[in-house]
Design a protein around this motif. Structure first.
Motif, mmCIF file in Angstrom:
data_model
loop_
_atom_site.group_PDB
_atom_site.id
_atom_site.type_symbol
_atom_site.label_atom_id
_atom_site.label_comp_id
_atom_site.label_asym_id
_atom_site.label_seq_id
_atom_site.Cartn_x
_atom_site.Cartn_y
_atom_site.Cartn_z
ATOM 1 N N LEU A 1 -21.232 13.230 -20.647
ATOM 2 C CA LEU A 1 -22.655 12.665 -20.598
ATOM 3 C C LEU A 1 -23.911 13.322 -19.883
ATOM 4 N N SER A 2 -23.486 14.403 -19.241
ATOM 5 C CA SER A 2 -24.315 15.086 -18.365
ATOM 6 C C SER A 2 -24.998 16.702 -19.104
ATOM 7 N N GLU A 3 -24.328 16.837 -20.249
ATOM 8 C CA GLU A 3 -24.601 18.154 -20.860
ATOM 9 C C GLU A 3 -25.717 17.848 -21.889
ATOM 10 N N TYR A 4 -26.734 18.743 -21.818
ATOM 11 C CA TYR A 4 -27.958 18.820 -22.731
ATOM 12 C C TYR A 4 -28.321 20.343 -22.625
ATOM 13 N N ASP A 5 -29.245 20.540 -23.890
ATOM 14 C CA ASP A 5 -29.781 21.821 -24.108
ATOM 15 C C ASP A 5 -31.278 21.732 -23.382
ATOM 16 N N GLU B 1 -45.443 -1.347 -26.341
ATOM 17 C CA GLU B 1 -45.444 0.234 -26.421
ATOM 18 C C GLU B 1 -44.558 1.122 -25.476
ATOM 19 N N THR B 2 -44.320 0.692 -24.119
ATOM 20 C CA THR B 2 -43.490 1.783 -23.620
ATOM 21 C C THR B 2 -41.894 1.544 -23.702
ATOM 22 N N PRO B 3 -41.562 2.650 -24.216
ATOM 23 C CA PRO B 3 -40.072 2.778 -24.320
ATOM 24 C C PRO B 3 -39.075 2.204 -23.149
ATOM 25 N N VAL B 4 -38.059 1.473 -23.403
ATOM 26 C CA VAL B 4 -37.309 1.056 -22.258
ATOM 27 C C VAL B 4 -35.737 1.606 -22.683
ATOM 28 N N ILE B 5 -35.120 2.587 -22.079
ATOM 29 C CA ILE B 5 -33.993 3.274 -22.379
ATOM 30 C C ILE B 5 -32.701 2.491 -21.426
ATOM 31 N N PHE B 6 -31.947 2.020 -22.455
ATOM 32 C CA PHE B 6 -30.659 1.278 -22.113
ATOM 33 C C PHE B 6 -29.450 2.277 -21.471
ATOM 34 N N CYS B 7 -29.785 2.312 -20.077
ATOM 35 C CA CYS B 7 -28.680 2.921 -19.313
ATOM 36 C C CYS B 7 -27.855 1.827 -18.501
ATOM 37 N N VAL B 8 -27.219 0.830 -19.250
ATOM 38 C CA VAL B 8 -26.107 -0.050 -18.907
ATOM 39 C C VAL B 8 -24.731 0.262 -19.444
ATOM 40 N N LEU B 9 -24.081 0.482 -18.248
ATOM 41 C CA LEU B 9 -22.574 0.725 -18.552
ATOM 42 C C LEU B 9 -22.010 -0.691 -18.748
ATOM 43 N N THR B 10 -21.081 -0.842 -19.827
ATOM 44 C CA THR B 10 -20.208 -1.983 -20.183
ATOM 45 C C THR B 10 -18.640 -1.706 -20.325
ATOM 46 N N ASP B 11 -18.089 -1.790 -18.882
ATOM 47 C CA ASP B 11 -16.711 -0.981 -18.863
ATOM 48 C C ASP B 11 -15.736 -2.098 -18.684
ATOM 49 N N ASN B 12 -14.660 -2.018 -19.206
ATOM 50 C CA ASN B 12 -13.308 -2.831 -18.862
ATOM 51 C C ASN B 12 -12.891 -2.740 -17.398
ATOM 52 N N THR B 13 -12.986 -1.457 -16.737
ATOM 53 C CA THR B 13 -12.675 -1.450 -15.411
ATOM 54 C C THR B 13 -13.545 -0.680 -14.537
ATOM 55 N N MET B 14 -13.645 -0.717 -13.347
ATOM 56 C CA MET B 14 -14.328 -0.104 -12.450
ATOM 57 C C MET B 14 -14.239 1.585 -12.608
ATOM 58 N N GLN B 15 -13.045 2.074 -13.130
ATOM 59 C CA GLN B 15 -12.352 3.328 -12.941
ATOM 60 C C GLN B 15 -13.316 3.815 -14.267
ATOM 61 N N GLN B 16 -13.405 3.119 -15.352
ATOM 62 C CA GLN B 16 -14.252 3.513 -16.500
ATOM 63 C C GLN B 16 -15.802 3.798 -16.060
ATOM 64 N N ALA B 17 -16.229 2.970 -15.360
ATOM 65 C CA ALA B 17 -17.600 2.846 -14.672
ATOM 66 C C ALA B 17 -17.825 4.211 -13.990
ATOM 67 N N ILE B 18 -17.041 4.296 -12.995
ATOM 68 C CA ILE B 18 -17.065 5.580 -12.141
ATOM 69 C C ILE B 18 -16.976 6.728 -12.772
ATOM 70 N N ASP B 19 -16.078 6.995 -13.893
ATOM 71 C CA ASP B 19 -16.169 8.148 -14.754
ATOM 72 C C ASP B 19 -17.326 8.488 -15.450
ATOM 73 N N ARG B 20 -18.008 7.436 -15.714
ATOM 74 C CA ARG B 20 -19.280 7.919 -16.342
ATOM 75 C C ARG B 20 -20.490 7.618 -15.655
ATOM 76 N N GLY C 1 -21.006 10.027 -12.952
ATOM 77 C CA GLY C 1 -20.913 11.170 -12.174
ATOM 78 C C GLY C 1 -19.479 11.472 -12.063
ATOM 79 N N GLY C 2 -18.632 11.017 -12.765
ATOM 80 C CA GLY C 2 -17.239 11.317 -12.705
ATOM 81 C C GLY C 2 -16.859 12.443 -13.938
ATOM 82 N N LYS C 3 -15.660 12.040 -14.299
ATOM 83 C CA LYS C 3 -15.235 13.253 -15.044
ATOM 84 C C LYS C 3 -15.817 13.183 -16.627
ATOM 85 N N HIS C 4 -16.582 11.996 -16.765
ATOM 86 C CA HIS C 4 -17.165 12.060 -18.279
ATOM 87 C C HIS C 4 -18.552 12.331 -18.158
ATOM 88 N N GLY C 5 -19.276 12.645 -16.910
ATOM 89 C CA GLY C 5 -20.381 12.893 -16.704
ATOM 90 C C GLY C 5 -21.144 11.849 -16.215
#
Ligand SMILES: Nc1c(NC[C@H](O)[C@H](O)[C@H](O)CO)[nH]c(=O)[nH]c1=O
Ligand SMILES: CC(=O)[C@@H](O)COP(=O)(O)O
Length: 161
Positions: A8-12, A116-135, A137-141
């Motif tokens: 998730l952290s990778e971009y050009d 008119e102002t865009p709202v970006i959806f940065c809401v994690l919807t996870d099954n577990t806390m570990q999935q949320a941690i991974d997304r 700043g963890g292993k998935h960025g």
């Protein structure tokens, strides 16, 4: 493509518009704040890395992800080029997860449709806390980084449209 196949952290950087004149509002849910703080840091530092000035980033906190809707609506009324709504919803024992996730999704969608102002959806919807941690700043960025890049691109699109 599932998140596990994309960091998730990778971009050009070469594809990101100059954001030095943009102003951003970030609304952060306090529920699961170990996760939402990580998302905020990812978003904040990605904005700075792409030229946004620190005083052009406004942060407000709200109690939970459901309150992101109202917080983002009021943030749209500020002189910002885009809003980022940050939350972490984690499945519990009941169906409340489903209603919070659907409510926030529809609410933020409505803000993008009606204003008119865009709202970006940065809401994690996870099954577990570990999935949320991974997304956050963890292993998935960090989905906060992804959201900041989306915010810059949408601010540029709004400016040019
Ligand atoms: N369980 C989670 C919640 N629940 C709280 C709601 O978002 C809302 O604040 C409450 O229903 C009062 O309106 N919020 C999250 O952000 N994450 C959760 O996992
Ligand atoms: C998303 C929620 O509201 C949920 O985490 C609350 O937990 P529970 O379903 O066990 O009440």
């Amino acid at each position: 493509m599932a998140t596990e196949n994309k960091n998730l952290s990778e971009y050009d950087k070469a594809t990101i518009p100059n954001a030095s004149k943009f102003r951003f509002g970030i609304v952060v849910s306090e529920w699961n704040d170990n996760v939402t703080e990580g998302l905020y840091q990812g978003a904040y530092h990605a904005l700075l890395e792409n030229g946004v000035l620190p005083h052009n980033i406004i942060r407000w906190n709200v109690p939970g992800s459901f309150e992101l809707i109202y917080g983002a609506k009021k943030m749209q009324e500020q002189m910002v080029n885009a809003v980022i709504a940050i939350g972490s919803v984690i499945q519990g024992e009941t169906k409340h997860f489903d209603f919070v996730c659907e409510g926030v999704t529809q609410g933020i969608k409505d803000l993008n449709v009606r204003r008119e102002t865009p709202v970006i959806f940065c809401v994690l919807t996870d099954n577990t806390m570990q999935q949320a941690i991974d997304r956050s700043g963890g292993k998935h960025g960090n989905k906060g980084t992804e959201a900041a890049i989306a915010a810059i691109k949408m601010a540029e699109l709004r400016k040019n449209s």
